[in-house]
Design a protein around this motif. Structure first.
Motif, short mmCIF file in Angstrom:
data_model
loop_
_atom_site.label_atom_id
_atom_site.label_comp_id
_atom_site.label_asym_id
_atom_site.label_seq_id
_atom_site.Cartn_x
_atom_site.Cartn_y
_atom_site.Cartn_z
N GLN A 1 -4.01 -7.97 1.16
CA GLN A 1 -3.81 -6.70 0.91
C GLN A 1 -3.97 -6.35 -0.52
OE1 GLN A 1 -0.14 -5.91 2.75
NE2 GLN A 1 -0.85 -6.65 4.87
N GLY A 2 -3.32 -7.19 -1.51
CA GLY A 2 -3.54 -7.09 -2.88
C GLY A 2 -5.00 -6.95 -3.13
N TRP A 3 -5.87 -7.64 -2.93
CA TRP A 3 -7.17 -7.67 -3.30
C TRP A 3 -7.83 -6.49 -2.68
CZ3 TRP A 3 -11.67 -8.51 0.16
CH2 TRP A 3 -12.50 -8.63 -0.52
N LEU A 4 -7.61 -6.21 -1.51
CA LEU A 4 -8.31 -5.16 -0.87
C LEU A 4 -7.56 -3.85 -1.80
CD1 LEU A 4 -8.05 -5.98 2.80
CD2 LEU A 4 -10.08 -5.81 1.32
N LEU A 5 -6.42 -3.71 -1.86
CA LEU A 5 -6.20 -2.49 -2.70
C LEU A 5 -6.76 -2.24 -4.38
CD1 LEU A 5 -2.48 -2.59 -2.03
CD2 LEU A 5 -4.05 -0.88 -1.12
N ASP A 6 -7.10 -3.53 -4.92
CA ASP A 6 -7.59 -3.48 -6.11
C ASP A 6 -9.06 -3.28 -6.10
OD1 ASP A 6 -5.11 -4.24 -7.50
OD2 ASP A 6 -5.28 -6.22 -7.51
N SER A 7 -9.89 -4.02 -5.07
CA SER A 7 -11.04 -3.71 -4.97
C SER A 7 -11.71 -2.63 -4.21
CB SER A 7 -11.72 -4.99 -4.48
OG SER A 7 -11.19 -5.32 -2.98
N ARG A 8 -10.90 -2.01 -3.07
CA ARG A 8 -11.30 -1.04 -2.39
C ARG A 8 -10.41 0.15 -2.18
NH1 ARG A 8 -16.70 -1.50 -1.40
NH2 ARG A 8 -17.07 -3.88 -0.86
N SER A 9 -9.60 -0.01 -0.92
CA SER A 9 -8.51 0.96 -0.88
C SER A 9 -7.52 0.58 0.14
CB SER A 9 -9.08 2.49 -0.61
OG SER A 9 -9.45 2.53 0.70
N GLY B 1 0.90 -1.23 0.05
CA GLY B 1 -0.01 -0.02 -0.13
C GLY B 1 0.91 1.27 -0.24
N ARG B 2 2.07 1.19 -0.21
CA ARG B 2 3.06 2.47 -0.17
C ARG B 2 2.53 3.57 -1.04
NH1 ARG B 2 8.02 2.74 1.92
NH2 ARG B 2 8.16 0.55 2.32
N GLY B 3 2.47 3.01 -2.39
CA GLY B 3 1.95 4.21 -3.21
C GLY B 3 0.70 4.78 -3.01
N ASP B 4 -0.20 3.87 -2.70
CA ASP B 4 -1.55 4.37 -2.52
C ASP B 4 -1.47 5.50 -1.09
OD1 ASP B 4 -1.79 1.85 -3.56
OD2 ASP B 4 -3.85 2.67 -3.97
N ILE B 5 -0.70 5.10 -0.03
CA ILE B 5 -0.71 6.13 1.17
C ILE B 5 0.03 7.07 0.90
CG2 ILE B 5 -0.11 5.95 3.66
CD1 ILE B 5 -0.30 2.85 3.46
N ILE B 6 0.99 7.15 0.03
CA ILE B 6 1.87 8.22 -0.42
C ILE B 6 0.96 9.17 -1.26
CG2 ILE B 6 3.53 9.22 -1.74
CD1 ILE B 6 5.30 6.85 -0.75
N GLY B 7 0.23 8.49 -2.00
CA GLY B 7 -0.75 9.58 -2.87
C GLY B 7 -1.60 10.33 -1.90
N ASP B 8 -2.35 9.68 -0.90
CA ASP B 8 -3.42 10.19 0.06
C ASP B 8 -2.79 11.08 1.11
OD1 ASP B 8 -5.38 8.85 -1.44
OD2 ASP B 8 -5.69 7.47 -0.04
N THR B 9 -1.53 10.83 1.62
CA THR B 9 -1.04 11.67 2.33
C THR B 9 -0.13 12.79 2.15
OG1 THR B 9 0.71 10.13 2.75
CG2 THR B 9 -0.99 9.86 4.27
N TYR B 10 0.03 12.80 0.77
CA TYR B 10 1.02 13.91 0.17
C TYR B 10 2.32 13.85 0.76
CZ TYR B 10 -3.69 15.09 -1.56
OH TYR B 10 -4.80 15.28 -2.18
N ALA B 11 3.07 12.75 1.22
CA ALA B 11 4.28 12.66 1.64
C ALA B 11 5.29 12.37 0.73
CB ALA B 11 4.10 11.48 2.94
#
Length: 228
Positions: free
Chosen positions: A163-171, A40-50
């Motif tokens: 985690q991969g399934w949750l990232l693909d289907s949810r967040s 989830g690194r890429g998704d979290i970086i995008g949402d936190t603007y870090a």
């Protein structure tokens, strides 16, 4: 064997099974929380603007406080009921993950990762120590194998596909929500036994360190006969 003597034995056996199930589920929360940043690194970086350097504090905070949890587990279990320590750590892990799923503030996420790491370290050391202390030596191979399923095998096999399934289907927030579900499932069985797991609490200090042949030999004297 009379019915009166068989009933307590059956209740004790059920309590022991629930205890192991609760510990395995509790360690599974650590398995999911410890690997959440790998996918989830890429998704979290995008949402936190870090930036990558700022985001690294999520790893640093978790790992640092996890090591502190390793060291603090022995002290906590020698001063409090080991069952209460496991239950409290499970609830703390679930609450920290639940709050992490509802925020995108980097500073708050770092603080929550510290709580998750500290709770996870206590769960790993305390859970294995309780299994050593509460069950007979003849039961240890299968029980330690079950414990390893949650603490060693799950981070490499179960957690990444979930985690991969949750990232693909949810967040990525749903990864933390999944930890809350597992924590609640582990909290129930862990809190079921009503009597103390150990005849006295001092044995946890030696079991937590786990060094020397003398501590290994004493370990078997401090288990509950009812859980054999």
């Amino acid at each position: 064997m009379t019915i009166a003597s068989a009933t307590p034995s059956r209740e004790i056996s059920m309590a022991g099974g629930l205890l192991v199930a609760g510990i395995v589920l509790a360690t599974l929360t650590e398995a999911i929380a410890s690997t959440v940043l790998s996918l989830g690194r890429g998704d979290i970086i995008g949402d936190t603007y870090a930036t990558p350097d700022e985001f690294a504090w999520l790893d640093v905070g978790y790992t640092t406080f996890k090591l502190m949890g390793f060291m603090a587990a022995s002290w906590l279990m020698s001063r409090f009921d080991p069952r209460n320590v496991i239950v409290s750590s499970t609830l703390a892990m679930g609450m920290a993950c639940g709050i992490a799923a509802m925020t995108a503030r980097l500073d708050l996420l770092v603080a929550l990762r510290m709580i998750q790491g500290f709770s996870g370290g206590i769960l790993l050391v305390g859970g294995q120590a309780v299994i050593f202390l509460a069950f007979a030596r003849s039961r240890q191979p299968i029980l330690q194998a079950l414990f390893a399923m949650g603490s060693v095998v799950a981070p490499a096999t179960i957690a990444p596909p979930l985690q991969g399934w949750l990232l693909d289907s949810r967040s990525w927030t749903w990864i933390f929500f999944s930890v809350v579900t597992v924590a609640i499932s582990g909290w129930g069985p862990s809190s079921h036994p009503r009597r103390s797991l150990l005849p006295f609490r001092g044995g946890c200090s030696i079991a937590g360190h786990g060094h020397g042949s003398s501590s290994a030999s004493f370990r078997w004297r401090w288990r509950l006969p009812g859980f054999c």
